[in-house]
Design an enzyme around this catalytic site. Structure first.
Site, PDB file in Angstrom:
ATOM      1  N   MET A 163       0.865  -1.173   0.000  1.00 20.33           N
ATOM      2  CA  MET A 163       0.000   0.000   0.000  1.00 20.33           C
ATOM      3  C   MET A 163       0.902   1.223   0.000  1.00 20.33           C
ATOM      4  SD  MET A 163      -1.735   0.141   3.767  1.00 20.33           S
ATOM      5  CE  MET A 163      -0.792   0.159   5.301  1.00 20.33           C
ATOM      6  N   TYR A 440       4.446   3.621  12.692  1.00 16.40           N
ATOM      7  CA  TYR A 440       3.778   3.426  11.403  1.00 16.40           C
ATOM      8  C   TYR A 440       2.343   2.949  11.575  1.00 16.40           C
ATOM      9  CZ  TYR A 440       5.632  -1.516  11.389  1.00 16.40           C
ATOM     10  OH  TYR A 440       5.973  -2.820  11.656  1.00 16.40           O
ATOM     11  N   GLU A 441       1.600   3.053  10.492  1.00 19.09           N
ATOM     12  CA  GLU A 441       0.143   2.822  10.491  1.00 19.09           C
ATOM     13  C   GLU A 441      -0.588   3.758  11.458  1.00 19.09           C
ATOM     14  OE1 GLU A 441      -0.749   1.190   8.095  1.00 19.09           O
ATOM     15  OE2 GLU A 441       1.123   0.166   7.668  1.00 19.09           O
ATOM     16  N   GLY A 442      -0.024   4.943  11.641  1.00 17.29           N
ATOM     17  CA  GLY A 442      -0.613   5.929  12.548  1.00 17.29           C
ATOM     18  C   GLY A 442       0.039   5.859  13.910  1.00 17.29           C
ATOM     19  N   GLN A 447      -3.677   7.422  16.774  1.00 16.59           N
ATOM     20  CA  GLN A 447      -4.654   6.417  17.200  1.00 16.59           C
ATOM     21  C   GLN A 447      -5.491   6.942  18.370  1.00 16.59           C
ATOM     22  OE1 GLN A 447      -5.026   3.670  15.412  1.00 16.59           O
ATOM     23  NE2 GLN A 447      -3.262   4.231  14.161  1.00 16.59           N
TER      24      GLN A 447
END
Length: 595
Positions: A163, A440-442, A447
């Protein structure tokens, strides 16, 4: 270097005794054919592959890292061969749709295998995990033509996926991305732009890499409302659906990182690369969030996996290493000193690791079951409830489990003393590899804002009430069990307090919006400790009946007691911090920070 051993007894206990996996699987339309024999075989074979093939690659991968050249990226010794074994074993197809050659097994079962893979060698597992997430997105959003062209080879593991979101100038603020897509007469698009921090963007483990790229079509609205999603392959398939000509996609460089060095983190350049629209124009974020939520749960799993690996290494060392005498008298009188495990502070660290790992395992597996229910249940109300609850719990899982996993990994180093700082033992690698998980991924902060701002305040507390009602019902059902009373009474008290604290924060936020940002991380950690308290109470209830005759179950109850006595009180400090407000954070002038 710790040699990973899959904790199959605990995995089986959580699945079968706590979460009633057989009943869960039977409730899923098209995913119900999971017998106990099949479940046991999957767990056993997954454990063997992780222990025997992947665990020996973990230190090799860290030492060698990935090597970039203009011809591509070379992964460390053994990585490509391990992937060939993985694909030949049918693992990439495990949770894929049967229409494309998949086995159609529940996603939650795939996640259990991913835990074992990740504990053994997280960097290797990133290539496979993201590929499978990309395939699941295409199953849900791509056109039938794209699915038929790309998914069979992604399902059998011949092709992988990524992604591509972040750009050099925008980080997590995707509304200002610059990658553009220009329409062609044949319905394809030319995609141009640069993406950074792309895990597995280029490597030598798979024949082709299918990039899922966020870009803006000419004339699209500004901000997040104008973002579309495109499938951009490294190689364009030919008429026979084999790899054909090279697309306009290249890896400009790979990042030199603190950890997960065997996972190629790439700068990807798209130079008029041919791409294909996935889903509707300007609805790309909606589709990509499908993959991002999967990745967030996968990142939560990294916190669990690293915590488990660190605990295993620390426990073995604490049992064998002799150091000083016990304060209460020699425990190893024939030897020159006692083993580390007899000392209270070492036990504090080991029990913290154990309580966090086992609690996080139950929590993540439960969230994964909720996701199963949302996608595959035939009960519409069950699907709606599962969607609301999984949306609430995903940011908690991602941030809380990675933050506490990092704490646990640091304790693993600490148990080793000075040896923990030395590379050959492998404990410091776990800390380095895990550090990225809170970013990573926020990030944890993102979050936390998602949890408190969107999921809680944004729904007027309705999403939170879905969970607090579940806890309340559990407490009512078990209130008369004297063996569970210490857990139930405290859990019920905190469950009530959770709602009260949330209302107070809501009142503060109405006067000053900064109160949400000021409180959010403490709120998330507070929520995480209560969430694990619920899971530990459920595990205690499952263990209570047979604990007298089973040392494993007895240890479950003892660990639950430790969690409630020594870790759950942390909620009090988080509560005080968030209720003390934003003033002490925001009143200092910016220029005063430099003094």
């Amino acid at each position: 270097m710790p040699q990973y051993k899959a904790p199959l007894r605990d995995i089986n206990f959580v699945l079968k005794n706590v979460l009633n996996a057989n009943e869960h699987f039977a409730s899923l339309a098209g995913r119900e054919e999971v017998s106990e024999d099949l479940l046991d075989a999957i767990l056993s074979e997954g454990a063997k592959f992780s222990e025997n093939v992947l665990s020996p690659l973990n230190q090799v991968g860290d030492q060698e890292g990935c090597v970039w050249s203009e011809g591509g990226v070379k992964t460390p010794t053994g990585f490509k061969e391990a992937y060939q074994q993985f694909a030949e074993g049918g693992w990439p197809s495990m949770t894929a749709d049967a229409r494309f050659g998949g086995q159609g097994l529940p996603n939650s079962l795939g996640l259990v295998v991913t835990e074992m893979v990740s504990s053994a060698c997280w960097a290797w597992g990133m290539y496979t995990g993201l590929s499978q997430s990309a395939a699941r997105l295409l199953e849900n959003y791509a056109s039938e033509d794209l699915q038929n062209e790309y998914l069979p080879k992604m399902t059998d593991g011949t092709w992988g996926g990524t992604m591509c979101l972040t750009e050099p100038h925008c980080g997590s603020d995707l509304g200002i991305l610059r990658t553009k897509a220009e329409a062609n007469a044949d319905g394809s698009y030319n995609v141009t732009g640069t993406k950074i921090f792309i895990s597995g963007g280029e490597h030598d483990m798979m024949e082709n890499i299918i990039h899922l790229v966020l870009a803006r079509i000419d004339g699209a609205p500004a901000g997040t409302k104008g973002i579309s999603l495109f499938l951009v392959p490294k190689f364009l398939p030919d008429a026979d659906n084999n790899i054909g000509e090279r697309n306009g996609v290249s890896c400009g460089s790979i990042e030199h990182k603190m950890g997960i060095k065997a996972s190629a983190t790439c700068v990807m350049n798209f130079d008029g690369a041919k791409g294909f629209l996935v889903g509707e124009e300007n609805r790309g974020l909606q589709a990509m969030f499908h993959m991002m939520n999967s990745a967030r749960l996968g990142t939560a799993l990294q916190g669990l996996s690293a915590g488990e690996a660190s605990f295993q290494g620390a426990l073995e060392y604490a049992r064998e290493r002799l150091q000083m005498r016990s304060l209460s008298g020699p425990k190893n009188p024939e030897g020159p000193a006692d083993p580390l495990i007899v000392h209270p502070d070492v036990r504090r660290m080991l029990l913290t690791q154990k309580a966090l790992a086992e609690g996080s395992r139950a929590f993540i597996y439960w969230v994964a079951q909720l996701v199963d229910t949302f996608y595959f249940s035939g009960d519409e109300q069950a699907r709606k409830d599962a969607e609301e609850l999984s949306e609430l719990l995903t940011p908690i899982a991602k941030a809380f489990v990675t933050e506490t996993g990092l704490e646990s990994a640091n304790y693993g180093m600490q148990v080793f003393g000075g040896h923990g700082y030395i590379s050959e033992w492998g404990m410091e690698q776990i800390v380095r590899d895990l550090r990225i998980s809170t970013l990573y991924e926020g990030t944890t902060g993102i979050q936390a804002l998602d949890l408190l701002g969107r999921k809680v305040m944004g729904t007027g507390g309705k999403q939170l009430m879905v969970f607090t009602k579940i806890i309340h019902k559990f407490c009512e059902e078990n209130a008369s069990n004297p063996e569970l009373e210490p857990f139930i009474s405290k859990l019920a008290e905190l469950n009530k307090e959770w709602g009260e604290v949330t209302m107070k924060l809501g009142e503060k936020a109405m006067q000053n919006p900064d109160e949400v940002g000021a409180a959010s991380v403490d709120y998330l950690m507070y929520s995480g400790y209560i969430s694990l308290a619920y899971m530990w109470a459920r595990m205690a209830a499952a263990a209570a009946d047979g604990a007298a005759d089973d040392e494993f179950l007895k240890a479950k109850l003892q660990t639950a007691k430790f969690y409630y006595d020594r870790l759950l009180p942390r909620t009090e400090s988080h509560k005080l911090s968030m209720l003390n407000g934003a003033d002490s954070l925001m009143e200092m002038p910016e220029e005063a920070f430099a003094f």
